[in-house]
Design an enzyme around this catalytic site. Structure first.
Site, PDB file in Angstrom:
ATOM      1  N   ASP A   1       0.822  -1.211   0.000  1.00 43.08           N
ATOM      2  CA  ASP A   1       0.000   0.000   0.000  1.00 43.08           C
ATOM      3  C   ASP A   1       0.854   1.258   0.000  1.00 43.08           C
ATOM      4  O   ASP A   1       0.326   2.368   0.097  1.00 43.08           O
ATOM      5  CB  ASP A   1      -0.915   0.011   1.226  1.00 43.08           C
ATOM      6  CG  ASP A   1      -0.134  -0.054   2.536  1.00 43.08           C
ATOM      7  OD1 ASP A   1       0.783  -0.894   2.645  1.00 43.08           O
ATOM      8  OD2 ASP A   1      -0.442   0.716   3.464  1.00 43.08           O
TER       9      ASP A   1
ATOM     10  N   TYR B   1       1.388   0.040  16.035  1.00 44.76           N
ATOM     11  CA  TYR B   1       2.782   0.403  16.268  1.00 44.76           C
ATOM     12  C   TYR B   1       2.915   1.272  17.514  1.00 44.76           C
ATOM     13  O   TYR B   1       2.019   2.056  17.822  1.00 44.76           O
ATOM     14  CB  TYR B   1       3.335   1.187  15.073  1.00 44.76           C
ATOM     15  CG  TYR B   1       3.414   0.404  13.791  1.00 44.76           C
ATOM     16  CD1 TYR B   1       4.559  -0.307  13.442  1.00 44.76           C
ATOM     17  CD2 TYR B   1       2.331   0.377  12.921  1.00 44.76           C
ATOM     18  CE1 TYR B   1       4.625  -1.020  12.255  1.00 44.76           C
ATOM     19  CE2 TYR B   1       2.383  -0.338  11.729  1.00 44.76           C
ATOM     20  CZ  TYR B   1       3.533  -1.032  11.404  1.00 44.76           C
ATOM     21  OH  TYR B   1       3.599  -1.740  10.236  1.00 44.76           O
TER      22      TYR B   1
ATOM     23  N   LYS C   1      -0.293  -6.707  14.038  1.00 43.71           N
ATOM     24  CA  LYS C   1       1.050  -6.507  13.490  1.00 43.71           C
ATOM     25  C   LYS C   1       1.710  -5.388  14.266  1.00 43.71           C
ATOM     26  O   LYS C   1       1.071  -4.387  14.604  1.00 43.71           O
ATOM     27  CB  LYS C   1       0.957  -6.126  12.007  1.00 43.71           C
ATOM     28  CG  LYS C   1       2.251  -5.599  11.385  1.00 43.71           C
ATOM     29  CD  LYS C   1       1.998  -5.145   9.961  1.00 43.71           C
ATOM     30  CE  LYS C   1       3.229  -4.482   9.339  1.00 43.71           C
ATOM     31  NZ  LYS C   1       2.990  -4.068   7.931  1.00 43.71           N
TER      32      LYS C   1
ATOM     33  N   GLY D   1       6.967  -5.392   3.981  1.00 41.09           N
ATOM     34  CA  GLY D   1       6.796  -4.688   2.729  1.00 41.09           C
ATOM     35  C   GLY D   1       8.067  -4.431   1.957  1.00 41.09           C
ATOM     36  O   GLY D   1       8.479  -5.224   1.117  1.00 41.09           O
TER      37      GLY D   1
END
Length: 268
Positions: free
Chosen positions: A30, A149, A179, A231
């Site tokens: 993304d 995060y 995540k 990513g």
């Protein structure tokens, strides 16, 4: 014996499409909305084909890229991300909603995801965003990945207590997977994994050498993680299929670092 409702059955089926034997190698792409058409994303079709041939269980994009995903993902799962910001905007931590669960269903998604910066000044709004998404998702039998995060002024993004708080927040708000960042070693990351009953995935972080990437994944799995959502370390690699194969060897075959590097055809 409790019988699953059709909605619960759909959610379970979609979760299965994101993993292999419960472990997940997801490649988020993304970043085009965040950074533009950087290396690996201009021709995203080729990259998706490469990483899924290399063993990725799922790929992730914003909703508008869905038509470029499906013909090239080789049967892998698909996640639609629902908030974003840009590197050229006023504050990259200020993630704004970019889609709905219904739109993700229409785009053929197997799950949705949302990014939260826990500890930042935007945390309150992002908590509300995640609460709304999990409510919508239950109506559609859609799994939710919470990218929680530890980020904000005075917050140590690798502190296991802060990371543990972040992943627990995801569980408390109804996510199905979480995540977060990696704390740096297996021993400290165990405390993060123990903070929640949800499957925990690690982010890729800054791009390192092939060995550093594989060592990080090996450490996370040794700590009890359920995989990665990695990513740029994969899609910007000069050999995305090869590095996906190496990471997959750790996640899906329990390979050690040297064996995983061999699986990817790397000497380092």
């Amino acid at each position: 014996m409790t019988r699953l409702t059709p909605t619960d059955a759909g959610r379970a089926a979609r979760l299965d499409r994101l993993s292999t034997d419960g472990n997940v190698l997801m490649v988020p792409m993304d970043h085009g909305i965040t950074m533009g058409a950087v290396q690996g994303l201009a021709d995203i079709e080729s990259t998706i084909d490469a990483v899924t041939r290399g063993g990725a269980d799922a790929v992730l994009t914003q909703k508008g890229i869905a038509p470029r995903v499906h013909p090239n993902k080789n049967g892998a799962g698909y996640v639609v991300h629902l908030n974003a910001s840009t590197t050229i905007g006023p504050d990259e931590d200020d993630k704004r909603v970019t889609g709905t669960v219904k739109e993700a269903v229409q785009a053929g998604a197997d799950a949705v995801s949302l990014h939260l910066n826990v500890g930042s000044k935007y945390e309150p709004k992002q908590i509300e965003q995640l609460a709304a998404v999990t409510e919508q998702a239950r109506e559609f039998g859609m799994p939710v990945l919470a990218m929680t995060y530890a980020r904000g002024e005075g917050v140590d993004s690798t502190d296991p207590e802060s990371l543990g708080h972040a992943v627990r927040l995801g569980e408390e708000l109804g996510a199905d997977l979480v995540k977060t960042g990696y704390s740096g070693d297996a021993d400290s990351f165990e405390r993060v994994v123990e903070s929640t009953e949800l499957p925990v995935l690690i982010a890729g972080g800054s791009k390192g050498t092939n060995r550093q990437t594989v060592e990080m994944v090996r450490g996370a799995m040794d700590a009890g993680a359920s995989g990665v959502s990695m990513g740029r370390s994969i899609f910007q690699h000069e050999r995305p299929e090869a590095i996906a194969s190496a990471v997959s060897a750790v996640i899906h075959d329990d390979a050690d670092v040297d064996a995983a590097l061999d699986a990817g055809g790397f000497e380092d």
